[in-house]
Write an enzyme that holds these catalytic residues in place. Structure first.
Site, short mmCIF file in Angstrom:
data_model
loop_
_atom_site.label_atom_id
_atom_site.label_comp_id
_atom_site.label_asym_id
_atom_site.label_seq_id
_atom_site.Cartn_x
_atom_site.Cartn_y
_atom_site.Cartn_z
N LYS A 78 0.86 -1.19 0.00
CA LYS A 78 0.00 0.00 0.00
C LYS A 78 0.89 1.23 0.00
O LYS A 78 1.90 1.27 0.72
CB LYS A 78 -0.90 -0.03 1.25
CG LYS A 78 -1.93 1.08 1.31
CD LYS A 78 -2.86 0.92 2.52
CE LYS A 78 -3.92 1.99 2.59
NZ LYS A 78 -4.85 1.82 3.73
N SER A 153 -9.80 1.99 2.70
CA SER A 153 -8.91 2.74 1.85
C SER A 153 -7.88 1.87 1.11
O SER A 153 -7.26 2.35 0.17
CB SER A 153 -8.14 3.76 2.70
OG SER A 153 -7.35 3.13 3.69
N SER A 177 -10.17 -0.41 6.91
CA SER A 177 -9.58 -0.34 5.57
C SER A 177 -8.85 -1.59 5.09
O SER A 177 -8.41 -1.63 3.95
CB SER A 177 -8.62 0.83 5.48
OG SER A 177 -9.35 2.01 5.33
N1 GLN Z 1 -13.33 4.34 5.99
C1 GLN Z 1 -12.78 4.82 7.22
C2 GLN Z 1 -12.33 6.25 7.03
O1 GLN Z 1 -12.63 6.80 6.05
C3 GLN Z 1 -11.63 3.96 7.64
C4 GLN Z 1 -10.39 4.19 6.87
C5 GLN Z 1 -9.25 3.36 7.31
O2 GLN Z 1 -9.41 2.34 7.98
N2 GLN Z 1 -8.06 3.82 6.96
O3 GLN Z 1 -11.71 6.84 7.85
#
Ligand code: GLN
Length: 488
Positions: A78, A153, A177
């Site tokens: 990532k 994400s 995410s």
């Molecule tokens: N979807 C959540 C957010 O927008 C979690 C994102 C994540 O786990 N990095 O913050």
């Protein structure tokens, strides 16, 4: 060698037996990326020459008999992990010119193991999002249906693995995410206990929640990769020092006597019928494997999203203050004075979702609102931790859906941030408590799209969670189903 059907474990065996070289393997994956990724957009950066150089080094290591389980295996990362000499963007224009001068601890661990860096994967900007639609580098398509999101994400990592463009990929999970994109892309993903994977060099979003982990087709492969990823690191003050553990050690344990806790809050409304059906079938499979069901309650589940959207933006507003156009990253090309340079650089470098979080976070931390929002959210966070504590007195593992629906369409939720935020309702509380969580493929719902089953364990129960997932994957074949695009 058929990369669509060969698991990471089998690839490692083939390398050890010299049936394939690491160079051949790297070339084969890079060829798939060249062919399929223009359609998917899962990668931000690849560097064939660099990857092949690493492959040659791995091949010599294998020849000299000093190889470990991941030596010669290509792994995608990532783009949140700082990688020396590689562009490391975090999905943002702000870091679109940032070539990292150092490696994250996670990258160091993979390098020491002799794994290859296959490329850097696309992601929501600064890991803020649930659909990969906030990335400066464009959306990632879901390999099962190109009109739908891969989740976020870590959408690039999940889509890459689902399309078998990589045997495994690193990811991070602040509110879901890893588990949410794994669920929407039909692969397995684990977020370990907070503190097991070092945050050093993992670009910070919300430090008290961020945790690195991995996505791969199967639980067995997750265990193999986790063995390399986990480790104490003094440069992360919340890194946990524990004796090393083999995360594959318990895989084959029988499940007789296992008590599965089913939180009523995860099953009462808000879950679409197709997801509910798939989860019910998965639970019946676990019963056939010897488990029993226990009804439990996590009474503060509904508060997890509002608590998260106070705490995560608060931490983000502080973490992202370092991006000022001075030391690294985007700097506005024209400005009047220093203050103007800061303002313009940040205005131009950050996208709308990141700005929304910075504004929210600054607001909840400001004098007069701190007690009402930030402090109150911390208190509720404690209640959520306690909910899990009582739950684990009654059961060994908690199960439920990873997401309320299968993958949604592009643009479906971008107009309403709260709708987007609610897609993490089942994953967020796990981060607030710092617990380990896993998502595994559990059949298909509407439109033939994958459904994810979530397994939540007590602290440091990763090996046990992987065991529960592995036994299920021995009895079912959802995890080996691939989208048509992958075999094309
Ligand atoms: N979807 C959540 C957010 O927008 C979690 C994102 C994540 O786990 N990095 O913050």
């Amino acid at each position: 060698m058929n990369l669509v059907t060969t698991s990471l474990k089998q690839l490692a065996e083939a390398l050890r037996k010299r049936q394939v070289s690491s160079r051949e393997l790297a070339q084969a994956y890079l060829e798939r990326i060249v062919r399929l990724d223009p359609t998917l957009g899962a990668f931000i950066t690849t560097d064939h020459e660099r990857t092949l150089r690493q492959a040659d080094a791995a091949d010599s290591r294998i020849a000299s008999g000093t190889a470990g389980p991941l030596t010669g295996i290509p792994v995608a990362h990532k783009d949140i992990f700082c990688t020396q000499g590689w562009l490391t963007t975090c999905g943002s224009k702000m870091l679109s010119n940032f070539v990292s001068p150092y490696d994250a601890h996670v990258i160091e661990q993979f390098k020491a193991a002799g794994a290859l860096i296959l490329g850097k994967t696309n992601m929501d900007e600064f890991a803020m999002g649930s659909s990969n639609e906030t990335s400066f580098y464009g959306t990632v398509k879901n390999p099962w249906d190109l009109t739908r999101v891969p989740g976020g994400s870590s959408g690039g990592s999940a889509a890459a693995v689902a399309a078998r463009l990589a045997p495994a990929a690193t990811a991070t999970d602040t509110g879901g995410s890893i588990r949410q994109p794994a669920a929407l892309c039909g692969i397995s993903g684990i977020k370990p206990t907070y503190g097991l994977v070092s945050r050093y060099g993992m670009i910070a979003y919300a430090s008290s929640l961020d945790q690195g982990g991995v996505v791969a087709p199967s639980a067995e492969d997750l265990g193999i990769v986790l063995n390399t990823m986990v480790g104490f690191d003094a440069r992360d003050s919340t890194s946990i020092q524990r004796p090393p553990e083999d995360y594959t050690a318990l895989l084959e344990q029988p499940l007789r006597g296992l008590r599965i806790g089913l939180p009523k809050e995860f099953f009462s409304g808000g879950v679409s019928a197709d997801v509910e059906r798939a989860i019910e079938a998965a639970l019946q499979e676990y019963e056939r494997l010897g488990a029993t069901r226990v009804d439990i309650s996590l009474p503060n589940t509904a508060l997890s999203v509002p608590v998260y959207y106070v705490l995560a933006p608060a931490e983000a507003s502080s973490n992202l203050s370092r991006f000022d156009g001075v030391r690294f990253g985007w700097r506005a090309p024209r400005y009047d004075d220093l203050a103007d340079m800061y303002e313009l650089s940040r205005a131009q470098g950050f996208g709308p979702e990141v700005k929304r979080r910075i504004l929210t976070g600054t607001y909840v931390l400001s004098r007069g609102y701190y007690d009402a929002y930030y402090l109150q959210a911390q208190r509720v966070r404690r209640l959520i931790v306690n909910d899990f504590k009582s739950a684990f007195a009654q059961c060994d593992v908690i199960m439920g859906p990873s997401t309320p629906t299968v993958a949604f369409g592009f643009g479906e939720k971008t107009g309403d941030p709260v709708q987007m935020y609610l897609s993490d309702i089942f994953t967020i509380s796990v981060n607030l408590a710092g617990l380990p969580g896993l998502s595994i493929p559990a059949g298909f719902g509407q439109g033939g799209l994958p459904v994810g089953l979530q397994l939540i364990g007590d602290y440091f129960s990763e090996a046990r969670l992987l065991n529960l997932a592995h036994r299920y994957q021995q009895a079912t074949d959802w995890h080996s189903r691939v989208p048509a695009l992958a075999s094309a």
